[in-house]
Design a protein around this motif. Structure first.
Motif, PDB file in Angstrom:
ATOM      1  N   GLU A  66      29.224 -40.917   8.609  1.00  0.00           N
ATOM      2  CA  GLU A  66      28.403 -40.562   7.444  1.00  0.00           C
ATOM      3  C   GLU A  66      27.318 -39.567   7.823  1.00  0.00           C
ATOM      4  N   ILE A  67      26.724 -39.754   9.011  1.00  0.00           N
ATOM      5  CA  ILE A  67      25.691 -38.805   9.454  1.00  0.00           C
ATOM      6  C   ILE A  67      26.316 -37.427   9.675  1.00  0.00           C
ATOM      7  N   CYS A  68      27.526 -37.414  10.270  1.00  0.00           N
ATOM      8  CA  CYS A  68      28.226 -36.137  10.496  1.00  0.00           C
ATOM      9  C   CYS A  68      28.457 -35.393   9.185  1.00  0.00           C
ATOM     10  N   ARG A  69      28.807 -36.172   8.149  1.00  0.00           N
ATOM     11  CA  ARG A  69      29.131 -35.560   6.861  1.00  0.00           C
ATOM     12  C   ARG A  69      27.896 -34.863   6.276  1.00  0.00           C
ATOM     13  N   ASP A  70      26.722 -35.430   6.522  1.00  0.00           N
ATOM     14  CA  ASP A  70      25.495 -34.852   5.952  1.00  0.00           C
ATOM     15  C   ASP A  70      24.788 -33.908   6.909  1.00  0.00           C
ATOM     16  N   THR A  73      24.000 -30.136   5.994  1.00  0.00           N
ATOM     17  CA  THR A  73      22.965 -29.994   4.962  1.00  0.00           C
ATOM     18  C   THR A  73      21.591 -30.304   5.541  1.00  0.00           C
ATOM     19  N   GLU A  74      21.517 -31.401   6.308  1.00  0.00           N
ATOM     20  CA  GLU A  74      20.220 -31.817   6.845  1.00  0.00           C
ATOM     21  C   GLU A  74      19.700 -30.821   7.886  1.00  0.00           C
TER      22      GLU A  74
END
Lengths: 396, 91
Positions: A66-70, A73-74
């Motif tokens: 989930e962190i990879c997916r965002d 953007t972050e």
């Protein structure tokens, strides 16, 4: 405000520094003996998966993905993240049973992993030769990233929050008083003639940086650094080789991993087929040299699995070190002596994919001093207690 | 030379991008390679490494660096050819 020295500017050190700074611990210095991406963080295949055999790893990796997916953007950086799934296969009956048990556990943890029948296997990778394949599992949410920009993303974000990153700086010793590290002794280095060796060349005088906390994230180099403070770690470096082909138009969805011979390969967003295979024995210690034996072994295994790959050319091969522990699980958390040293090593070739979530947990651990049940279980003292962990989904 | 001049034609790395890496403080060739991706494409740096090393030397005022670590094979080799070779001694 406490001062934290993080040893190792690989993805885990940088993710920890970034998350510390985000929590308000901004007096953080990250040192590395070489350049960023010089160790395993810059040498791995970029696989990110939640298909594991232990509930701990499954749940942690769900969060990491989930962190990879965002991340893009972050962090405002393109990490070429692509969720094409991981397709595990095996040619032995014993491993087929393992896969089935693991899939059942992954489903209980909320993953959509499923066993594939031969027709579905063919549908997902039509080019794959299914001769001898006993079983296969697939989780569509697993994926691949391009490791380098991930490192730059964490490094830049950490710097923006006030973290200092000092590459070409080697730890040569520690100053300790009353069971605590009070200073880290450092020496500037420069590139050795070939980075394939374990060598950096001294390039300046030794100096000391004072500290309140030390986090050791030096991957395969961790035992060497820990020995400087009198701490014996059970991890061992283990060379793994990898190679990359010429770029092709997109055709391969998942990362394919064969648990019977350690073959794995995926197609990066750059179009290259990136992969490796288990080759034993490997030279003792830290060794990042390439061998021809790897290339021929990999070529035979890959052409057997995907016969149409025979005409595709290999552009480059390289090597890096897994950081192996006796029970296949990482070593994390504060140690008893020195009491302000936190370990984060022994990630078994999964350090890159676990760093996004582990960086958060480590920052919390260092900033609050609290030990979660996970850190208690993964602590160094488990070896003395004889309470070992288990994980059988290890590639290569 | 314009900022959009292509230093690494395989990976489309421009002069601008290499200068940005140098400005960001990457003053060794291995870091510049990993920051920009130069030298990781079809020619593996045979066409671009000299230009990048020269730029680095100009900007830092230091003697030109060692080349990037060469990655075998020297030229692209088909997997089918590699698969037909026997195993070699370690090395």
């Amino acid at each position: 405000m406490p001062r934290v020295v993080v040893i190792g500017a690989g993805i885990l050190g940088l993710a920890t520094a970034y998350n510390l700074a985000k929590r308000g611990v901004r007096d953080v210095l990250v040192v590395d003996r070489g350049y960023l991406c010089g160790g395993a963080s810059g040498r791995n295949g970029g696989g990110v998966r939640a298909q594991f055999s232990s509930e701990t790893n499954i749940r942690l990796m769900r969060e990491s993905i989930e962190i990879c997916r965002d991340f893009a953007t972050e962090m405002k950086i393109n990490v070429w993240f692509r969720q094409g799934g991981y397709l595990f296969l095996t040619r032995t009956a014993a491993r087929a049973r393992d896969l089935e048990e693991n899939v059942a556990l992954q489903n209980r943890c909320g993953l959509p992993t499923r066993m594939l029948d031969p027709s579905e296997l063919q549908r997902i990778v039509p080019e794959l030769s299914s001769a001898g394949v006993r079983a296969a599992s697939f989780n569509p949410g697993d994926g691949v990233v391009f490791p380098w920009p991930f490192i730059w993303g964490y490094a830049r974000a950490a710097k923006d929050l006030g973290v200092s990153i000092r590459p070409f700086t080697e730890v040569v010793g520690f100053e300790a008083r009353s069971g605590r590290i009070t200073g880290v002794r450092l020496r500037p280095t420069r590139l050795s003639p070939l980075d394939a060796t374990d060598e950096v060349l001294p390039a300046g005088d030794v100096y000391t940086e004072s500290c309140d906390d030390v986090v050791l994230c030096a991957g395969a180099w961790s035992p060497k650094v820990a020995a400087l403070v009198g701490l014996a770690l059970p991890n061992k470096p283990h060379r793994h080789e990898i190679c990359s082909t010429e770029p092709l138009k997109p055709w391969l969805g998942p990362l394919v991993a064969d648990l019977s011979d350690g073959l794995y390969f995926s197609q990066s967003m750059r179009g290259e087929i990136v992969g490796g295979v288990a080759v034993e024995p490997v030279p003792e210690g830290i060794n990042q040299q390439s061998s021809r034996r790897f290339l021929t072994t990999y070529a035979r295994a890959l052409v057997r699995a995907i016969p149409t790959m025979a005409g595709v050319r290999v552009l480059r091969q390289w090597a890096g070190c897994y950081d192996l522990t006796p029970d296949g699980s990482p070593i994390v958390g504060r140690v008893a002596d020195p009491s302000n040293l936190t370990l984060a090593c022994g990630f078994m070739g999964h350090g890159f994919m676990m760093a996004p979530v582990m960086g958060r947990l480590l920052a919390e651990h260092v900033a609050t001093g609290e030990t979660s049940p996970l850190f208690a279980r993964w602590g160094l003292d488990r070896f003395a207690r004889g309470e070992l962990e288990h994980e059988n989904m290890i590639i290569g | 030379m314009t900022a959009k001049a292509m230093l690494c034609r395989c990976e489309d790395v421009t002069l601008d991008e290499v200068m940005e890496a140098l400005d960001a403080g990457h003053h060794d060739i291995e870091s510049v390679k990993r920051y920009t991706g130069f030298g990781t494409g079809w020619c593996q740096g045979k066409q671009c490494v000299v230009a990048c090393a020269r730029l680095l030397a100009q900007v830092t005022g230091k003697a030109p660096e060692l080349p990037i670590t060469p990655r075998p094979p020297l030229h692209p080799v088909a997997l089918g050819v590699l698969a037909s070779l026997g195993d070699d001694e370690e090395g």
